[in-house]
Design a protein around this motif. Sequence first.
Motif, PDB file in Angstrom:
ATOM      1  N   PHE A 182      66.801 193.615  76.126  1.00  0.00           N
ATOM      2  CA  PHE A 182      67.151 194.706  77.030  1.00  0.00           C
ATOM      3  C   PHE A 182      68.090 195.692  76.331  1.00  0.00           C
ATOM      4  CE2 PHE A 182      70.159 196.562  80.042  1.00  0.00           C
ATOM      5  CZ  PHE A 182      69.292 197.234  80.880  1.00  0.00           C
ATOM      6  N   THR A 183      69.121 195.165  75.677  1.00  0.00           N
ATOM      7  CA  THR A 183      70.095 196.020  74.988  1.00  0.00           C
ATOM      8  C   THR A 183      69.407 196.894  73.945  1.00  0.00           C
ATOM      9  OG1 THR A 183      71.862 194.426  75.347  1.00  0.00           O
ATOM     10  CG2 THR A 183      72.191 196.013  73.576  1.00  0.00           C
ATOM     11  N   LEU A 184      68.504 196.323  73.187  1.00  0.00           N
ATOM     12  CA  LEU A 184      67.779 197.097  72.172  1.00  0.00           C
ATOM     13  C   LEU A 184      66.795 198.078  72.800  1.00  0.00           C
ATOM     14  CD1 LEU A 184      67.117 194.242  69.610  1.00  0.00           C
ATOM     15  CD2 LEU A 184      68.714 196.154  69.354  1.00  0.00           C
ATOM     16  N   ALA A 185      66.154 197.673  73.895  1.00  0.00           N
ATOM     17  CA  ALA A 185      65.122 198.507  74.525  1.00  0.00           C
ATOM     18  C   ALA A 185      65.691 199.766  75.157  1.00  0.00           C
ATOM     19  CB  ALA A 185      64.360 197.697  75.576  1.00  0.00           C
ATOM     20  N   VAL A 186      66.921 199.713  75.605  1.00  0.00           N
ATOM     21  CA  VAL A 186      67.495 200.867  76.303  1.00  0.00           C
ATOM     22  C   VAL A 186      68.472 201.644  75.439  1.00  0.00           C
ATOM     23  CG1 VAL A 186      67.182 199.813  78.575  1.00  0.00           C
ATOM     24  CG2 VAL A 186      69.375 199.554  77.398  1.00  0.00           C
ATOM     25  N   GLN A 187      68.539 201.320  74.156  1.00  0.00           N
ATOM     26  CA  GLN A 187      69.478 201.994  73.255  1.00  0.00           C
ATOM     27  C   GLN A 187      69.195 203.492  73.216  1.00  0.00           C
ATOM     28  OE1 GLN A 187      71.797 199.784  71.879  1.00  0.00           O
ATOM     29  NE2 GLN A 187      72.855 201.691  71.644  1.00  0.00           N
ATOM     30  N   PRO A 191      60.911 209.156  78.301  1.00  0.00           N
ATOM     31  CA  PRO A 191      60.572 208.087  77.356  1.00  0.00           C
ATOM     32  C   PRO A 191      60.863 206.733  78.016  1.00  0.00           C
ATOM     33  CG  PRO A 191      62.006 209.726  76.339  1.00  0.00           C
ATOM     34  CD  PRO A 191      61.955 210.036  77.800  1.00  0.00           C
ATOM     35  N   PRO A 192      60.108 205.703  77.667  1.00  0.00           N
ATOM     36  CA  PRO A 192      60.317 204.394  78.302  1.00  0.00           C
ATOM     37  C   PRO A 192      61.751 203.876  78.194  1.00  0.00           C
ATOM     38  CG  PRO A 192      58.287 204.384  77.039  1.00  0.00           C
ATOM     39  CD  PRO A 192      58.977 205.695  76.743  1.00  0.00           C
ATOM     40  N   ALA A 193      62.410 204.076  77.067  1.00  0.00           N
ATOM     41  CA  ALA A 193      63.785 203.577  76.920  1.00  0.00           C
ATOM     42  C   ALA A 193      64.723 204.290  77.885  1.00  0.00           C
ATOM     43  CB  ALA A 193      64.271 203.755  75.486  1.00  0.00           C
ATOM     44  N   THR A 194      64.540 205.590  78.055  1.00  0.00           N
ATOM     45  CA  THR A 194      65.381 206.357  78.981  1.00  0.00           C
ATOM     46  C   THR A 194      65.121 205.916  80.411  1.00  0.00           C
ATOM     47  OG1 THR A 194      65.336 208.237  77.478  1.00  0.00           O
ATOM     48  CG2 THR A 194      65.989 208.688  79.755  1.00  0.00           C
ATOM     49  N   HIS A 252      62.585 212.001  88.799  1.00  0.00           N
ATOM     50  CA  HIS A 252      61.772 210.872  88.356  1.00  0.00           C
ATOM     51  C   HIS A 252      61.905 209.603  89.183  1.00  0.00           C
ATOM     52  CE1 HIS A 252      60.281 212.884  84.790  1.00  0.00           C
ATOM     53  NE2 HIS A 252      61.498 213.355  84.622  1.00  0.00           N
ATOM     54  N   PHE A 253      63.022 209.429  89.880  1.00  0.00           N
ATOM     55  CA  PHE A 253      63.226 208.183  90.602  1.00  0.00           C
ATOM     56  C   PHE A 253      63.205 208.364  92.113  1.00  0.00           C
ATOM     57  CE2 PHE A 253      64.824 207.604  86.376  1.00  0.00           C
ATOM     58  CZ  PHE A 253      64.281 206.379  86.019  1.00  0.00           C
ATOM     59  N   ILE A 254      63.653 209.513  92.573  1.00  0.00           N
ATOM     60  CA  ILE A 254      63.653 209.792  94.006  1.00  0.00           C
ATOM     61  C   ILE A 254      62.421 210.593  94.397  1.00  0.00           C
ATOM     62  CG2 ILE A 254      64.923 210.940  95.881  1.00  0.00           C
ATOM     63  CD1 ILE A 254      67.496 210.295  94.270  1.00  0.00           C
ATOM     64  N   GLU A 308      58.279 197.872  80.295  1.00  0.00           N
ATOM     65  CA  GLU A 308      58.538 196.924  81.391  1.00  0.00           C
ATOM     66  C   GLU A 308      59.905 197.152  82.028  1.00  0.00           C
ATOM     67  OE1 GLU A 308      56.635 194.151  82.869  1.00  0.00           O
ATOM     68  OE2 GLU A 308      55.164 195.552  82.049  1.00  0.00           O
ATOM     69  N   PHE A 309      60.935 197.345  81.198  1.00  0.00           N
ATOM     70  CA  PHE A 309      62.263 197.619  81.758  1.00  0.00           C
ATOM     71  C   PHE A 309      62.254 198.966  82.473  1.00  0.00           C
ATOM     72  CE2 PHE A 309      63.914 194.586  78.421  1.00  0.00           C
ATOM     73  CZ  PHE A 309      64.337 193.621  79.330  1.00  0.00           C
ATOM     74  N   GLY A 310      61.481 199.914  81.962  1.00  0.00           N
ATOM     75  CA  GLY A 310      61.355 201.211  82.623  1.00  0.00           C
ATOM     76  C   GLY A 310      60.704 201.096  83.984  1.00  0.00           C
ATOM     77  N   ALA A 311      59.731 200.218  84.095  1.00  0.00           N
ATOM     78  CA  ALA A 311      59.012 200.039  85.355  1.00  0.00           C
ATOM     79  C   ALA A 311      59.750 199.126  86.329  1.00  0.00           C
ATOM     80  CB  ALA A 311      57.617 199.477  85.077  1.00  0.00           C
TER      81      ALA A 311
END
Length: 186
Positions: A60-65, A91-94, A150-152, A25-28
């Motif tokens: 959020f802090t844990l998800a993006v570690q 990877p989703p966290a990245t 990946h983003f642009i 979800e944070f990745g999206a």
Amino acid sequence: MPESLSRKDRRAATAARILEAAQAEFGAHGTRATIRGIAQRAGVDPSLVLQHYGSKDRLFTLAVQPVASVTADDVDDHLRTVLDARLRELPPATRALIRSMFTSEEAAGLMRTYLQERVEALAQASDAEDAELRATVVVSSILGLTIARHFIGLPGLGTDAPSAPDRVADVVEPWLAALLAETGDT
């Protein structure tokens, strides 16, 4: 979940499922992700998300570690591995961390720390007088490639062509190695 699992194991599995859903979800959605969306993706009640993680900020802090640091001994393999990973599916966290670093000071701080660890590990592997600068350029270049691909969706990086990551890596790897070398010769 199998009934044979202990209560502790079921709780840990639920927490892991929530964390995985949060990464996606944070990745999206970056920091616009919601507890409700995370819970829905994990297949749990929103109150369980908060019960396990306390708050959206903590989750959020844990998800993006970021993952653990690289040592100077395996720089060449690490560069190849990182470049390969950044040119393929993130990877989703990245994905979550990169997407969020522009809008969240916490994410920017995590990314800064993560990238600085990479810079230090790469610089230690070099005898060049300006090793830290060279390492900073390498790390920044990989981040730039990741964002552009990946983003642009920069067409030259071929996000829709299966062989594109290999072709890009063939061009970029020698360039990155030359940046880390004491001279331009590698």
